[in-house]
Design an enzyme around this catalytic site. Structure first.
Site, mmCIF file in Angstrom:
data_model
loop_
_atom_site.group_PDB
_atom_site.id
_atom_site.type_symbol
_atom_site.label_atom_id
_atom_site.label_comp_id
_atom_site.label_asym_id
_atom_site.label_seq_id
_atom_site.Cartn_x
_atom_site.Cartn_y
_atom_site.Cartn_z
ATOM 1 N N HIS A 41 70.648 59.309 15.361
ATOM 2 C CA HIS A 41 71.087 58.797 14.055
ATOM 3 C C HIS A 41 70.451 57.477 13.676
ATOM 4 C CE1 HIS A 41 74.522 61.664 13.613
ATOM 5 N NE2 HIS A 41 74.460 61.652 14.932
ATOM 6 N N LYS A 101 79.339 50.752 1.976
ATOM 7 C CA LYS A 101 78.760 51.172 3.255
ATOM 8 C C LYS A 101 78.885 49.979 4.181
ATOM 9 C CE LYS A 101 74.869 51.968 0.981
ATOM 10 N NZ LYS A 101 74.095 53.154 1.309
HETATM 11 C C1 26Q Z 1 76.716 51.275 20.163
HETATM 12 C C2 26Q Z 1 76.884 50.531 21.328
HETATM 13 C C3 26Q Z 1 78.029 49.786 21.533
HETATM 14 C C4 26Q Z 1 79.015 49.807 20.557
HETATM 15 C C5 26Q Z 1 78.849 50.549 19.411
HETATM 16 C C6 26Q Z 1 77.692 51.276 19.197
HETATM 17 C C7 26Q Z 1 77.499 52.054 17.961
HETATM 18 C C8 26Q Z 1 78.571 52.556 17.231
HETATM 19 C C9 26Q Z 1 78.382 53.255 16.060
HETATM 20 C C10 26Q Z 1 76.228 52.297 17.479
HETATM 21 C C11 26Q Z 1 76.034 53.017 16.295
HETATM 22 C C12 26Q Z 1 77.113 53.489 15.581
HETATM 23 C C13 26Q Z 1 76.988 54.223 14.322
HETATM 24 C C14 26Q Z 1 75.852 54.556 13.745
HETATM 25 C C15 26Q Z 1 75.804 55.249 12.440
HETATM 26 O O1 26Q Z 1 76.819 55.389 11.773
HETATM 27 N N1 26Q Z 1 74.623 55.691 12.004
HETATM 28 C C16 26Q Z 1 74.522 56.381 10.712
HETATM 29 O O2 26Q Z 1 74.712 57.769 10.937
HETATM 30 C C17 26Q Z 1 74.795 58.473 9.700
HETATM 31 C C18 26Q Z 1 75.116 59.911 10.013
HETATM 32 O O3 26Q Z 1 74.001 60.572 10.535
HETATM 33 C C19 26Q Z 1 73.512 58.321 8.906
HETATM 34 O O4 26Q Z 1 73.706 58.918 7.643
HETATM 35 C C20 26Q Z 1 73.159 56.837 8.715
HETATM 36 O O5 26Q Z 1 71.891 56.725 8.100
HETATM 37 C C21 26Q Z 1 73.171 56.133 10.062
HETATM 38 O O6 26Q Z 1 72.959 54.753 9.876
#
Ligand code: 26Q
Length: 830
Positions: A372, A563
């Site tokens: 993602h 967002k």
């Molecule tokens: C990682 C390590 C430690 C703590 C938290 C995290 C963590 C938590 C959530 C890292 C990333 C996320 C979330 C990422 C996210 O929401 N990405 C989005 O995913 C969507 C669905 O595919 C896309 O539409 C977006 O473009 C993307 O940014």
């Protein structure tokens, strides 16, 4: 059965529950008295909500049972969606819609003198996710239930979800979200399926009864994982799938051994450690990287879920795993649950004594990974020393996977040591790290991005070495959203209008919306369309007045960006445009003016300084703009606090203009862009993520495009001079001057220097200045277009009409066709 015995009636023989409004009334009354033990004196919104929710839940239960039985009897292939996040939001309205109980419920509540809206509002959002990735998981399981695919969601039952955001003096303040405080009607605890999860200890060799040397993990500290199941109803099809969330608890035997001798209280306190694992959702915050508790959470989910699946397998098949991969698939939602790859290997080898090769064959044919992100800094890495202390046996296996993988690489690319180093699952730096994305890639048969551009860029860039090695593993699955929640439920006026004209087939076949396109030429239809938008804007205006104290005029253009707050999403560019409009008003440059109401909302990770500064800038600019009598109705701006799923349900239907303005090549897909499109907003956006596909579907005349392409963004590295750009642009110069002279920080000198510094920095990775001029021009085009009401309404209709691709029904169909290969299971309704 002997004749003398009375007839034995089965405990599961229950007459099916009625669906009429009178049946619902009886249910509500019965739950109020019998389940909740309440009388006239206790009537409150909360209790009325509970009685109603229990009544609706009753209607899910028999379908849930029938679905489970049908899935078991069919004994076909199943998929498990492993995700650290499920951003469900509220469940009541969704259950009513999907059960087809809308009219009956409305009538029942009316007859009982209960306000329907207050019931909906009484439910707390289940905010078990950060943003896009978590909400995507929720839309996916909705669509899987509607498509009758046997897919189970596995996640963590966090005690505290995404923090509550308030704005104090323009700054974000975080408060805990104790969403379970008033109970959760929708979950069912299933203690009989509790699993033990191991931590700590060490691995040792031993000889089994046949004299074979084996490995085992001993002296572990165990934590119990207790499942809580939530029903996930399909749309009017009798299917109810399951979301299984794990809660951590301590084992009963706490350690009163030698080590704790005499320290009874101390050893009971250890319980706390176990219970911490499912305590809180981590915000997506780079400052939280490498935190031990987060790795515990990941392994907790992976281990409990895989053990649960294996338990079910062994119940039916015994210890024969020959067909396991043909019957089971794990879809990994980003790298967060990737330790599953090693955990499945461990269980197959250590508990069921499969050989490495057999276990690896199964694992590689069972795991599929969805990426993602394109930001290299967001790729998960864990220090080896942490793994070694927390999960020593799992680390053994990761090392072995890597050793065998590197050996294969050496055969394929003899002498190419640099490549082996680049591709190694273990990064050899000062502190050795496990690269989770590489573990996921090596352990999976499918790797997908979430929009076409994103998937292409993964193959060309971030994962190019792996793409060269295994091109056949790589594929694209463009995201979607569920139109049940994001249109049918949250936009009643528009849904009714659409259904009157083209029927209600669109609720499960979103492509049917294209029948709306010819209606755009009919003035009477446009008039009704515009009336729906106006009604939705009035609803949002009331909310904005209530929470922000600012009056949004429903005749102005509603310009919306909601967002997570992140530099790459460029909320900053949006603010620069607002300041530019303010500057024009103050200079009297207001010929042909289009009134605008700008709404920005979203949470900043608590440790993300720049994101928090951006919120403060939005708040301060809003204060100046909203209180200036020269500005009046020409321009209004708010920062909408505590943006969440239930807020989007009011915001999306009311939007005219959807801001999708990320630096090209940085937003993997975006999904808010799709919700806005469906609800008839026009997009102003860059060629990034799914914006590209949105523009392809709706046509470039109905989309306000601006900005550099992803290629141009990459090419600009090393020769980017924002100060030259600013100096050459009088509008831009005045905007920067307004911020830098302290106009928006009168009593807080120097407050925004980090922001202006970032814009002026040659190394600004987000190239805000590069896109300023083309953004302002696109905004001006949007303003002019908005003045032609009839034309705007046409374009709005086209946006909805051509949004069919962006249903998660299509997305799930594609996952199933290319990756899962499941057969739909239809429950038999007795
Ligand atoms: C990682 C390590 C430690 C703590 C938290 C995290 C963590 C938590 C959530 C890292 C990333 C996320 C979330 C990422 C996210 O929401 N990405 C989005 O995913 C969507 C669905 O595919 C896309 O539409 C977006 O473009 C993307 O940014």
């Amino acid at each position: 059965m002997s004749k003398a015995q009375p007839h034995i009636r089965s405990i599961t023989e229950v007459p099916r529950v009625g669906q009429s409004s009178d049946d619902l009334i009886q249910g509500i009354q019965r739950h109020f008295l019998r389940t909740l033990g309440l009388s006239e004196a206790c009537i409150s919104d909360h209790y009325k909500y509970q009685a109603l929710a229990l009544t609706i839940r009753d209607r899910l239960m028999e379908n849930w049972r029938d679905t489970k039985e049908a899935v078991q009897e069919t004994n076909g292939k199943r998929t498990y969606y492993l995700s650290l996040e499920f951003l469900i939001g509220r469940a009541l309205g969704n259950a009513i819609l999907n059960l087809g109980l809308n009219e009956q419920t409305t009538k029942a509540l009316h007859d009982l003198g209960i306000n329907c809206e207050e019931m909906i509002e009484a439910e707390h959002d289940a905010g078990l996710g950060n943003g896009g990735l978590g909400r995507l998981a929720a839309c996916f399981i909705d669509s899987c239930a509607t498509l009758q695919l046997p897919v189970t969601g596995y996640g963590i039952r966090y005690e505290y979800g995404m923090f509550r955001q308030s704005i104090v003096n323009g700054f974000q303040q975080e408060a805990p979200d104790h969403w379970l405080r008033e109970g959760n009607i929708w979950e069912m605890e299933r203690p009989e399926y509790t699993q033990a999860v191991h931590f700590g200890g060490y691995s040792e060799t031993y000889h089994d009864d046949n004299g074979n040397m084996r490995l085992r993990w001993v002296n572990t500290n165990d934590v119990l994982a207790v499942p809580f199941d939530t029903p996930i109803p399909g749309y009017k099809n009798g299917t109810v799938n399951t979301l299984r969330l794990w809660k951590s608890t301590a084992t009963d035997e706490f350690d009163l051994g030698e080590f704790n001798a005499g320290d009874y209280a101390g050893s009971v306190a250890q319980k706390n450690n176990a219970e911490h694992i499912s305590m809180v959702l981590y915000p997506n915050d780079s400052n939280e990287n490498g935190k031990e508790l987060r790795l515990r959470q990941q392994y907790f989910l992976a281990s409990a879920s895989i053990k649960d699946v294996i338990r079910q397998w062994v119940e039916v098949n015994g210890e024969d795993f020959t067909h396991f991969a043909a019957k089971n698939c794990f879809q990994l939602n980003d790298t967060h649950p990737t330790v599953s790859v090693a955990e499945l290997m461990r269980i197959l080898m250590d508990d069921y004594w499969l050989t490495w090769d057999d276990a690896w064959e199964i694992t590689q044919n069972t795991m599929a990974y969805t990426n993602h992100t394109l930001l290299p800094e967001a790729l998960e890495r864990w220090p080896v020393h942490l793994f070694s202390r927390l999960l020593p046996r799992v680390l053994d296996i990761i090392y072995e996977i890597n050793a065998r993988f590197l050996q294969d690489l050496a055969k394929k690319y003899p002498g190419d040591v640099a490549r082996q180093r680049r591709m190694s699952i273990i990064e050899e730096s000062d502190v050795q790290q496990v690269r989770m994305a590489y573990l996921a890639i090596v352990g999976s048969f499918s790797i997908n991005g979430v929009a076409q551009l994103h998937s292409d860029l993964l193959a060309e860039g971030l994962f190019n070495d792996f793409y060269q090695l295994w091109p056949e593993k790589f594929n694209n699955k463009t995201n979607g959203v569920t139109q049940r929640r994001w249109m049918a439920w949250c936009n009643k006026p528009l849904s009714k209008l659409i259904t009157t004209h083209i029927g209600d087939g669109w609720i499960t076949q979103l492509d049917e919306l294209k029948q709306l396109a010819p209606l755009a030429d009919k003035p009477a239809f446009r008039k009704q369309w515009a009336a729906c938008k106006l009604e939705n804007k009035e609803r949002l205006s009331a909310v904005v007045k209530d929470v922000c104290g600012v009056a949004f005029s429903p005749t102005a253009m509603f310009d919306i960006q909601v967002k997570r707050i992140h530099e790459y999403k460029r909320q900053l560019l949006n603010v620069l445009h607002v300041i530019h409009l303010y500057d024009r008003i103050k200079r009297g440059d207001t010929d042909n003016w289009t009134n605008r109401c700008v709404l920005i909302g979203g949470k900043a990770a608590p440790g993300y300084y720049m994101a928090k500064q951006i919120i403060k800038l939005v708040s301060n600019v809003a204060d100046v703009v909203n209180s200036d009598p020269d500005v009046g109705d020409k321009l209004k701006m708010v920062f909408f606090p505590n943006y969440r799923v239930s807020a989007m349900e009011v915001i999306a239907p009311a939007a005219d203009l959807s801001e999708q303005i990320s630096t090209a090549g940085k937003e993997a897909s975006g999904t808010g862009n799709m919700k806005f499109m469906m609800n008839g907003a026009l997009t102003i956006g860059t060629l990034d993520g799914a914006n590209i596909e949105i523009r392809e579907e709706v046509g470039d005349k109905n989309f306000f495009l601006f900005g550099l392409t992803a290629e141009e963004v990459e090419a600009s590295r090393g020769n980017y001079n924002p100060n030259t750009i600013i100096e050459a642009d009088d509008d831009f110069k005045r905007v920067m001057n307004l911020i830098e002279c302290g106009h928006f920080s009168q009593f807080e000198p120097g407050l925004f220097t980090s922001i202006t510094g970032a814009i002026r920095c040659n190394d600004d990775p987000w190239l805000t200045a590069a896109d300023f001029r083309s953004y302002i021009e696109a905004q001006q085009k949007a303003s002019m277009a908005y003045q032609d009401k009839e034309q705007w309404t046409k374009m709005s209709i086209y946006n909805t009409a051509y949004s069919g691709k962006f249903s998660t029904d299509r997305t799930m169909h594609d996952y199933n066709r290319d990756i899962w290969k499941l057969k739909p299971v239809k429950p038999q309704t007795s």
